[in-house]
Design a protein around this motif. Structure first.
Motif, mmCIF file in Angstrom:
data_model
loop_
_atom_site.group_PDB
_atom_site.id
_atom_site.type_symbol
_atom_site.label_atom_id
_atom_site.label_comp_id
_atom_site.label_asym_id
_atom_site.label_seq_id
_atom_site.Cartn_x
_atom_site.Cartn_y
_atom_site.Cartn_z
ATOM 1 N N ILE A 1 11.378 4.246 13.030
ATOM 2 C CA ILE A 1 10.670 3.446 12.115
ATOM 3 C C ILE A 1 9.298 3.348 12.362
ATOM 4 O O ILE A 1 8.850 2.867 13.481
ATOM 5 N N LEU A 2 8.338 3.715 11.484
ATOM 6 C CA LEU A 2 6.704 3.678 11.738
ATOM 7 C C LEU A 2 6.358 2.574 10.847
ATOM 8 O O LEU A 2 6.617 2.522 9.644
ATOM 9 N N PHE A 3 5.639 1.557 11.543
ATOM 10 C CA PHE A 3 4.944 0.599 10.889
ATOM 11 C C PHE A 3 3.395 0.876 10.448
ATOM 12 O O PHE A 3 2.767 1.151 11.382
ATOM 13 N N VAL A 4 3.052 0.936 9.170
ATOM 14 C CA VAL A 4 1.572 1.379 8.929
ATOM 15 C C VAL A 4 0.939 0.212 8.397
ATOM 16 O O VAL A 4 1.639 -0.705 7.609
ATOM 17 N N SER A 5 -0.311 -0.087 9.013
ATOM 18 C CA SER A 5 -0.991 -1.348 8.584
ATOM 19 C C SER A 5 -1.859 -1.059 7.270
ATOM 20 O O SER A 5 -2.471 -0.197 6.997
ATOM 21 N N GLY A 6 -1.142 -1.914 6.373
ATOM 22 C CA GLY A 6 -2.052 -1.586 5.002
ATOM 23 C C GLY A 6 -3.743 -1.859 4.864
ATOM 24 O O GLY A 6 -4.405 -1.311 4.098
ATOM 25 N N GLU A 7 -3.901 -2.876 5.809
ATOM 26 C CA GLU A 7 -5.298 -3.141 6.012
ATOM 27 C C GLU A 7 -5.956 -1.895 6.381
ATOM 28 O O GLU A 7 -7.128 -1.640 6.124
ATOM 29 N N ARG A 8 -5.580 -1.331 7.554
ATOM 30 C CA ARG A 8 -6.168 0.154 7.873
ATOM 31 C C ARG A 8 -5.979 1.168 7.118
ATOM 32 O O ARG A 8 -6.814 2.039 7.211
ATOM 33 N N LEU A 9 -5.103 1.370 6.227
ATOM 34 C CA LEU A 9 -5.133 2.428 5.394
ATOM 35 C C LEU A 9 -6.114 2.228 4.419
ATOM 36 O O LEU A 9 -6.526 3.145 3.785
ATOM 37 N N LYS B 1 13.857 9.405 9.001
ATOM 38 C CA LYS B 1 12.789 8.589 9.630
ATOM 39 C C LYS B 1 12.243 7.795 8.503
ATOM 40 O O LYS B 1 11.928 8.185 7.166
ATOM 41 N N LEU B 2 11.898 6.284 8.869
ATOM 42 C CA LEU B 2 11.604 5.260 8.080
ATOM 43 C C LEU B 2 10.328 4.794 8.153
ATOM 44 O O LEU B 2 9.702 4.654 9.269
ATOM 45 N N ILE B 3 9.403 4.657 7.090
ATOM 46 C CA ILE B 3 8.086 4.134 7.076
ATOM 47 C C ILE B 3 7.947 3.173 6.363
ATOM 48 O O ILE B 3 8.437 2.851 5.298
ATOM 49 N N VAL B 4 7.297 1.961 7.113
ATOM 50 C CA VAL B 4 6.970 0.555 6.291
ATOM 51 C C VAL B 4 5.627 0.242 6.311
ATOM 52 O O VAL B 4 4.826 0.088 7.386
ATOM 53 N N VAL B 5 4.878 0.169 5.208
ATOM 54 C CA VAL B 5 3.619 -0.249 5.078
ATOM 55 C C VAL B 5 3.757 -1.810 5.050
ATOM 56 O O VAL B 5 4.130 -2.422 4.204
ATOM 57 N N VAL B 6 2.889 -2.433 5.974
ATOM 58 C CA VAL B 6 2.840 -3.981 6.099
ATOM 59 C C VAL B 6 1.592 -4.378 5.775
ATOM 60 O O VAL B 6 0.689 -3.612 6.120
ATOM 61 N N ARG B 7 1.526 -5.701 5.297
ATOM 62 C CA ARG B 7 0.255 -6.222 5.151
ATOM 63 C C ARG B 7 0.083 -7.625 5.452
ATOM 64 O O ARG B 7 1.159 -8.389 5.244
ATOM 65 N N ASP B 8 -0.830 -8.268 5.682
ATOM 66 C CA ASP B 8 -0.811 -9.877 5.834
ATOM 67 C C ASP B 8 0.003 -10.553 4.772
ATOM 68 O O ASP B 8 -0.286 -10.236 3.712
ATOM 69 N N PRO B 9 0.965 -11.154 5.329
ATOM 70 C CA PRO B 9 2.042 -11.705 4.235
ATOM 71 C C PRO B 9 1.472 -12.719 3.146
ATOM 72 O O PRO B 9 1.998 -12.674 2.428
ATOM 73 N N GLY C 1 0.767 -1.325 0.066
ATOM 74 C CA GLY C 1 -0.111 -0.063 -0.176
ATOM 75 C C GLY C 1 0.897 1.260 0.026
ATOM 76 O O GLY C 1 0.240 2.477 0.538
ATOM 77 N N THR C 2 2.187 1.125 -0.528
ATOM 78 C CA THR C 2 2.991 2.326 -0.521
ATOM 79 C C THR C 2 2.587 3.564 -1.309
ATOM 80 O O THR C 2 2.575 4.521 -1.067
ATOM 81 N N ARG C 3 1.998 3.105 -2.684
ATOM 82 C CA ARG C 3 1.659 4.283 -3.505
ATOM 83 C C ARG C 3 0.320 4.912 -2.879
ATOM 84 O O ARG C 3 0.332 6.091 -2.950
ATOM 85 N N ALA C 4 -0.557 4.212 -2.349
ATOM 86 C CA ALA C 4 -1.658 4.884 -1.602
ATOM 87 C C ALA C 4 -1.251 5.853 -0.675
ATOM 88 O O ALA C 4 -1.588 6.975 -0.466
ATOM 89 N N LEU C 5 -0.247 5.361 0.247
ATOM 90 C CA LEU C 5 0.256 6.094 1.327
ATOM 91 C C LEU C 5 1.018 7.515 0.532
ATOM 92 O O LEU C 5 0.658 8.605 1.152
#
Length: 372
Positions: free
Chosen positions: A273-281, A203-211, A130-134
């Motif tokens: 490092i901030l982890f963003v939930s792809g599902e909550r996005l 500052k680092l941002i990582v969008v993660v999603r159910d693998p 979901g990096t493009r959306a973010l």
């Protein structure tokens, strides 16, 4: 005699009258001459005119797609333009006719407001998370300026140097943050050390999603480009009979988030490092964007009022995109329909990822709910 005396007196009188006429004429002409000089000065070529023409050319090229989202002028020499771009980076094509007059060579950098800076924040992953959306959502914020294309500097183009990288960035004003996103950084072993060498404060941002879902989405993207690739099931296993997962396949390997995070923690503390939930996005974009804005130290400007849910695409879209008054959704390549995958394979993958997910939850202090 009297007549002669009169004629002698007439000469100076005529001189006086002549001088008065000249003075009167000058007083009438002076304003006209001054007006002419002022008009001539205002309409004559300015030393900056050539530079403004160059600025116009750059702006026109930017509007055509050659702006900060796709490339940047890296240097100017009399009569030519220097582009220091790798041949393998088609995302940054140079304009063909930008020629600078020798008189104004070297003055390009003086045009426009702000200056180009190395990014203070990076979206480093993950692919299909979901990096493009973010990034598109963040660009609505007036204090964020971001490159549209993925520079791939810290994984593919590092040899071009930091100045090349800086030239890809948009100009920013004091108080604005420069950003870029390249999802492959998160899984590139050399990336943490290289970014740390640029700035330990990044500052680092990582969008993660159910693998599991991420792996299927990754496969779907590849399938759209290469319809003849093997099935998802056959690529998942080294041996289908024994159920041994092939972790060398990138679609599987990317989702082992805990393993990749270990590498990053050698160079950056967790609070950077901030982890963003792809599902909550998708389900709560304003909530996740609020966390990101807090992390970046910015005022919470992006809120619920900026989004609407597109039922056709199945994810949120912007009511107004950056620099536009029209609604904006991500392109056709986003939200593709996934192929049907054997439920047994999906369950086997969930079992495989579970211990890695648990470790990831512990490391980040956040439960993402992928195993429920």
């Amino acid at each position: 005699m009297a007549f002669s005396r009169i004629r002698k007196l007439d000469a100076p009188s005529r001189g006086i009258l002549s001088r008065k006429a000249v003075v009167t004429l000058c007083s009438l002409l002076a304003p006209l001459i001054l007006l002419h000089l002022l008009t001539d000065r205002c309409t004559s070529p300015s030393p900056v005119k050539g530079s403004l023409r160059t600025k116009r050319l750059v702006s026109e090229r930017s509007a055509a797609g050659y702006g900060v989202a796709r490339g940047a002028v890296t240097g100017v020499r009399a009569g030519t333009t220097i582009w220091k771009l790798p041949e393998e980076s088609p995302a940054f094509p140079p304009p063909q006719d930008l020629v600078v007059s020798p008189r104004f060579a070297g003055k390009i950098s003086q045009l426009g407001e702000g200056s180009k800076k190395l990014p203070q924040a990076l979206i480093i992953g993950v692919k299909k998370g979901g990096t493009r959306a973010l990034l598109e959502f963040l660009r609505v914020h007036p204090d964020i300026r971001a490159v549209g294309a993925e520079p791939h500097f810290f994984d593919r183009n590092y040899d071009y140097g930091l100045e090349w990288y800086r030239d890809l960035m948009p100009k920013t004003l004091e108080g604005q943050i420069t950003m870029e996103k390249t999802p492959s950084y998160f899984v590139t072993r050399e990336a943490p050390a290289r970014i740390s060498a640029m700035s330990r404060d990044t500052k680092l941002i990582v969008v993660v999603r159910d693998p599991v879902t991420r792996a299927i989405s990754d496969y779907t993207q590849t399938l759209s480009k290469k319809p003849d690739i093997p099935s998802f099931e056959s690529l998942t296993f080294k041996n289908r009979t024994t159920g041994l997962i092939d972790t060398s396949w990138s679609a599987i390997q990317i989702g082992i988030y805990a393993k990749h995070l270990d590498n990053w923690l050698q160079y950056f503390p967790m609070d950077q490092i901030l982890f963003v939930s792809g599902e909550r996005l998708i389900s709560d974009p304003a909530g996740e964007l609020g966390r990101v804005q807090d992390f970046l130290g910015l005022k919470r400007i992006i809120t619920d009022k900026h989004f609407y849910f597109n039922q056709t695409k199945g994810f949120p879209c912007l009511k107004k995109a950056e620099g536009s008054s029209k609604p904006h959704c991500l392109g056709k390549t986003k939200g593709r329909t996934h192929p049907n995958i054997d439920p047994e394979v999906v369950q086997r993958l969930r079992d495989f990822y579970r211990p890695f997910n648990m470790k990831f939850y512990q490391m980040t202090g956040r439960f993402f709910g992928w195993d429920g």
